[in-house]
Design a protein around this motif. Structure first.
Motif, PDB file in Angstrom:
ATOM      1  N   LEU A 170       9.847  36.726 -26.358  1.00  0.00           N
ATOM      2  CA  LEU A 170       9.104  37.708 -27.156  1.00  0.00           C
ATOM      3  C   LEU A 170       9.537  37.669 -28.622  1.00  0.00           C
ATOM      4  CD1 LEU A 170       9.161  40.655 -24.607  1.00  0.00           C
ATOM      5  CD2 LEU A 170       7.278  39.070 -25.078  1.00  0.00           C
ATOM      6  N   ALA A 171      10.835  37.565 -28.870  1.00  0.00           N
ATOM      7  CA  ALA A 171      11.335  37.490 -30.248  1.00  0.00           C
ATOM      8  C   ALA A 171      10.874  36.202 -30.928  1.00  0.00           C
ATOM      9  CB  ALA A 171      12.860  37.588 -30.263  1.00  0.00           C
ATOM     10  N   ALA A 172      10.896  35.088 -30.184  1.00  0.00           N
ATOM     11  CA  ALA A 172      10.444  33.810 -30.744  1.00  0.00           C
ATOM     12  C   ALA A 172       8.971  33.891 -31.130  1.00  0.00           C
ATOM     13  CB  ALA A 172      10.679  32.687 -29.732  1.00  0.00           C
ATOM     14  N   TYR A 173       8.173  34.510 -30.278  1.00  0.00           N
ATOM     15  CA  TYR A 173       6.745  34.642 -30.585  1.00  0.00           C
ATOM     16  C   TYR A 173       6.539  35.511 -31.827  1.00  0.00           C
ATOM     17  CZ  TYR A 173       1.720  35.016 -29.878  1.00  0.00           C
ATOM     18  OH  TYR A 173       0.359  34.959 -30.049  1.00  0.00           O
ATOM     19  N   ALA A 174       7.330  36.560 -31.960  1.00  0.00           N
ATOM     20  CA  ALA A 174       7.239  37.404 -33.166  1.00  0.00           C
ATOM     21  C   ALA A 174       7.567  36.582 -34.415  1.00  0.00           C
ATOM     22  CB  ALA A 174       8.183  38.600 -33.050  1.00  0.00           C
ATOM     23  N   LEU A 175       8.578  35.720 -34.356  1.00  0.00           N
ATOM     24  CA  LEU A 175       8.907  34.861 -35.500  1.00  0.00           C
ATOM     25  C   LEU A 175       7.763  33.906 -35.813  1.00  0.00           C
ATOM     26  CD1 LEU A 175      12.674  34.067 -34.824  1.00  0.00           C
ATOM     27  CD2 LEU A 175      11.728  35.452 -36.689  1.00  0.00           C
ATOM     28  N   LEU A 176       7.113  33.374 -34.777  1.00  0.00           N
ATOM     29  CA  LEU A 176       5.958  32.495 -34.996  1.00  0.00           C
ATOM     30  C   LEU A 176       4.822  33.265 -35.673  1.00  0.00           C
ATOM     31  CD1 LEU A 176       4.416  29.836 -34.670  1.00  0.00           C
ATOM     32  CD2 LEU A 176       3.738  30.634 -32.377  1.00  0.00           C
ATOM     33  N   LEU A 177       4.533  34.463 -35.191  1.00  0.00           N
ATOM     34  CA  LEU A 177       3.465  35.275 -35.806  1.00  0.00           C
ATOM     35  C   LEU A 177       3.765  35.571 -37.269  1.00  0.00           C
ATOM     36  CD1 LEU A 177       2.708  37.794 -32.907  1.00  0.00           C
ATOM     37  CD2 LEU A 177       1.300  35.843 -33.640  1.00  0.00           C
ATOM     38  N   MET A 178       5.009  35.880 -37.577  1.00  0.00           N
ATOM     39  CA  MET A 178       5.392  36.142 -38.977  1.00  0.00           C
ATOM     40  C   MET A 178       5.185  34.889 -39.828  1.00  0.00           C
ATOM     41  SD  MET A 178       6.202  39.302 -39.041  1.00  0.00           S
ATOM     42  CE  MET A 178       6.982  39.426 -40.622  1.00  0.00           C
ATOM     43  N   ARG A 179       5.547  33.734 -39.313  1.00  0.00           N
ATOM     44  CA  ARG A 179       5.358  32.489 -40.053  1.00  0.00           C
ATOM     45  C   ARG A 179       3.879  32.220 -40.294  1.00  0.00           C
ATOM     46  NH1 ARG A 179       4.311  27.066 -39.332  1.00  0.00           N
ATOM     47  NH2 ARG A 179       5.447  25.684 -40.734  1.00  0.00           N
ATOM     48  N   ARG A 207      -3.417  30.437 -25.759  1.00  0.00           N
ATOM     49  CA  ARG A 207      -2.778  31.530 -26.503  1.00  0.00           C
ATOM     50  C   ARG A 207      -3.230  32.901 -26.000  1.00  0.00           C
ATOM     51  NH1 ARG A 207      -1.352  30.990 -32.587  1.00  0.00           N
ATOM     52  NH2 ARG A 207       0.180  32.628 -32.699  1.00  0.00           N
ATOM     53  N   GLY A 208      -4.515  33.079 -25.763  1.00  0.00           N
ATOM     54  CA  GLY A 208      -5.017  34.361 -25.265  1.00  0.00           C
ATOM     55  C   GLY A 208      -4.424  34.729 -23.916  1.00  0.00           C
ATOM     56  N   GLU A 209      -4.298  33.744 -23.036  1.00  0.00           N
ATOM     57  CA  GLU A 209      -3.702  33.982 -21.723  1.00  0.00           C
ATOM     58  C   GLU A 209      -2.220  34.337 -21.867  1.00  0.00           C
ATOM     59  OE1 GLU A 209      -3.264  31.804 -17.364  1.00  0.00           O
ATOM     60  OE2 GLU A 209      -4.090  30.681 -19.048  1.00  0.00           O
ATOM     61  N   PHE A 210      -1.529  33.639 -22.759  1.00  0.00           N
ATOM     62  CA  PHE A 210      -0.119  33.931 -23.040  1.00  0.00           C
ATOM     63  C   PHE A 210       0.044  35.385 -23.486  1.00  0.00           C
ATOM     64  CE2 PHE A 210       3.215  34.100 -26.367  1.00  0.00           C
ATOM     65  CZ  PHE A 210       4.328  33.740 -25.615  1.00  0.00           C
ATOM     66  N   GLU A 211      -0.809  35.843 -24.406  1.00  0.00           N
ATOM     67  CA  GLU A 211      -0.718  37.224 -24.893  1.00  0.00           C
ATOM     68  C   GLU A 211      -1.055  38.230 -23.792  1.00  0.00           C
ATOM     69  OE1 GLU A 211      -2.957  37.408 -28.556  1.00  0.00           O
ATOM     70  OE2 GLU A 211      -1.370  36.350 -29.651  1.00  0.00           O
ATOM     71  N   LYS A 212      -1.996  37.886 -22.913  1.00  0.00           N
ATOM     72  CA  LYS A 212      -2.297  38.761 -21.776  1.00  0.00           C
ATOM     73  C   LYS A 212      -1.095  38.866 -20.841  1.00  0.00           C
ATOM     74  CE  LYS A 212      -7.275  38.159 -21.712  1.00  0.00           C
ATOM     75  NZ  LYS A 212      -8.418  37.506 -21.057  1.00  0.00           N
ATOM     76  N   MET A 213      -0.366  37.770 -20.671  1.00  0.00           N
ATOM     77  CA  MET A 213       0.828  37.772 -19.816  1.00  0.00           C
ATOM     78  C   MET A 213       1.914  38.674 -20.411  1.00  0.00           C
ATOM     79  SD  MET A 213       0.880  33.720 -18.844  1.00  0.00           S
ATOM     80  CE  MET A 213       2.359  33.739 -17.824  1.00  0.00           C
ATOM     81  N   ILE A 214       2.007  38.710 -21.735  1.00  0.00           N
ATOM     82  CA  ILE A 214       2.948  39.632 -22.384  1.00  0.00           C
ATOM     83  C   ILE A 214       2.507  41.069 -22.122  1.00  0.00           C
ATOM     84  CG2 ILE A 214       3.822  40.475 -24.597  1.00  0.00           C
ATOM     85  CD1 ILE A 214       3.663  37.535 -25.600  1.00  0.00           C
ATOM     86  N   ALA A 215       1.233  41.357 -22.363  1.00  0.00           N
ATOM     87  CA  ALA A 215       0.708  42.721 -22.204  1.00  0.00           C
ATOM     88  C   ALA A 215       0.824  43.226 -20.772  1.00  0.00           C
ATOM     89  CB  ALA A 215      -0.749  42.780 -22.673  1.00  0.00           C
ATOM     90  N   SER A 216       0.677  42.331 -19.799  1.00  0.00           N
ATOM     91  CA  SER A 216       0.711  42.742 -18.394  1.00  0.00           C
ATOM     92  C   SER A 216       2.133  42.797 -17.823  1.00  0.00           C
ATOM     93  CB  SER A 216      -0.125  41.778 -17.547  1.00  0.00           C
ATOM     94  OG  SER A 216       0.493  40.500 -17.503  1.00  0.00           O
ATOM     95  N   GLY A 217       3.124  42.346 -18.596  1.00  0.00           N
ATOM     96  CA  GLY A 217       4.495  42.353 -18.112  1.00  0.00           C
ATOM     97  C   GLY A 217       4.871  41.106 -17.325  1.00  0.00           C
ATOM     98  N   ASP A 218       4.021  40.074 -17.346  1.00  0.00           N
ATOM     99  CA  ASP A 218       4.361  38.816 -16.685  1.00  0.00           C
ATOM    100  C   ASP A 218       5.346  37.997 -17.516  1.00  0.00           C
ATOM    101  OD1 ASP A 218       2.776  39.212 -14.379  1.00  0.00           O
ATOM    102  OD2 ASP A 218       0.999  38.582 -15.487  1.00  0.00           O
ATOM    103  N   ILE A 219       5.382  38.237 -18.809  1.00  0.00           N
ATOM    104  CA  ILE A 219       6.391  37.646 -19.687  1.00  0.00           C
ATOM    105  C   ILE A 219       7.199  38.799 -20.260  1.00  0.00           C
ATOM    106  CG2 ILE A 219       6.836  36.370 -21.820  1.00  0.00           C
ATOM    107  CD1 ILE A 219       4.290  34.769 -21.280  1.00  0.00           C
ATOM    108  N   THR A 220       8.487  38.836 -19.894  1.00  0.00           N
ATOM    109  CA  THR A 220       9.358  39.920 -20.348  1.00  0.00           C
ATOM    110  C   THR A 220      10.634  39.420 -20.998  1.00  0.00           C
ATOM    111  OG1 THR A 220      10.381  40.047 -18.158  1.00  0.00           O
ATOM    112  CG2 THR A 220       8.514  41.532 -18.578  1.00  0.00           C
ATOM    113  N   ASP A 221      10.834  38.109 -21.018  1.00  0.00           N
ATOM    114  CA  ASP A 221      12.053  37.538 -21.578  1.00  0.00           C
ATOM    115  C   ASP A 221      12.162  37.886 -23.058  1.00  0.00           C
ATOM    116  OD1 ASP A 221      14.351  35.592 -21.681  1.00  0.00           O
ATOM    117  OD2 ASP A 221      12.952  34.647 -23.087  1.00  0.00           O
ATOM    118  N   ALA A 222      13.258  38.530 -23.434  1.00  0.00           N
ATOM    119  CA  ALA A 222      13.438  39.010 -24.811  1.00  0.00           C
ATOM    120  C   ALA A 222      13.439  37.875 -25.833  1.00  0.00           C
ATOM    121  CB  ALA A 222      14.729  39.821 -24.918  1.00  0.00           C
ATOM    122  N   GLN A 223      14.043  36.739 -25.496  1.00  0.00           N
ATOM    123  CA  GLN A 223      14.075  35.622 -26.436  1.00  0.00           C
ATOM    124  C   GLN A 223      12.683  35.032 -26.640  1.00  0.00           C
ATOM    125  OE1 GLN A 223      16.885  34.460 -28.375  1.00  0.00           O
ATOM    126  NE2 GLN A 223      17.160  36.578 -27.760  1.00  0.00           N
TER     127      GLN A 223
END
Length: 180
Positions: free
Chosen positions: A167-176, A149-165
């Motif tokens: 990012l939105a899916a992860y936001a829904l998971l965090l809300m849950r 999970r920490g590596e996944f979040e670092k990939m978001i912060a560094s721009g290695d993960i930019t896919d909007a779906q």
């Protein structure tokens, strides 16, 4: 009353995955305009999670000219309207070989509301077992791996993960998770 009314519509392109139409519209003030709309069936976005790690897929995204890491996702061919839980299970198995013992519906996303009617249904896949991948021809270059999970979040912060779906899916998971 909708602020924009369709006056006429014409299909300008169709393939097994989408149609593109051009709509002549009239706004509330009476002015006219044109919308180009990409119509695609609902897609399923799957978050494979073992409690500490996410299973991601990486593939070449031709429109971007880049390889991208993202959650498994997709639509059914031939513009089929498949029930979202069935589509999610199929996409997960097809792209990763994983089979989920539990599939939890996390919510809906609008894929690109300014130009597309497509919506996404997000699922959390847990209690995972490994099977064989069943990729489509377009997915032959796909790679998959687990990320902490920490590596996944670092990939978001560094721009290695930019896919909007993704990012939105992860936001829904965090809300849950916050509600739990």
């Amino acid at each position: 009353m909708d602020p924009v009314q369709r006056v006429s519509s014409r299909e300008v392109y169709r393939n097994n995955w989408m149609t593109v139409r051009e709509d002549a519209v009239r706004r509330l003030d009476g002015s006219e305009g044109i919308y180009a709309v990409v119509d695609k069936p609902t897609c399923a976005v799957v978050i494979p999670f073992d409690g500490a790690r996410f299973h991601l897929v990486e593939q070449f995204r031709y429109p971007l000219g880049l390889r991208r890491w993202e959650f498994p996702m997709g639509t059914a061919p031939d513009l089929a309207d498949v029930p979202p839980p069935e589509l999610a299970a199929r996409e997960l198995r097809e792209e990763t070989g994983l089979i989920a013992g539990s599939m939890t519906d996390l919510g809906v996303t609008d894929v690109a509301a300014g130009m597309s009617s497509q919506r996404g249904r997000v699922f959390l896949a847990t209690d995972l077992t490994q099977g064989d991948v069943q990729r489509e021809l377009e997915e032959q270059d796909m790679r998959t791996t687990w990320f902490e999970r920490g590596e996944f979040e670092k990939m978001i912060a560094s721009g290695d993960i930019t896919d909007a779906q993704t990012l939105a899916a992860y936001a829904l998971l965090l809300m849950r998770e916050r509600r739990s």
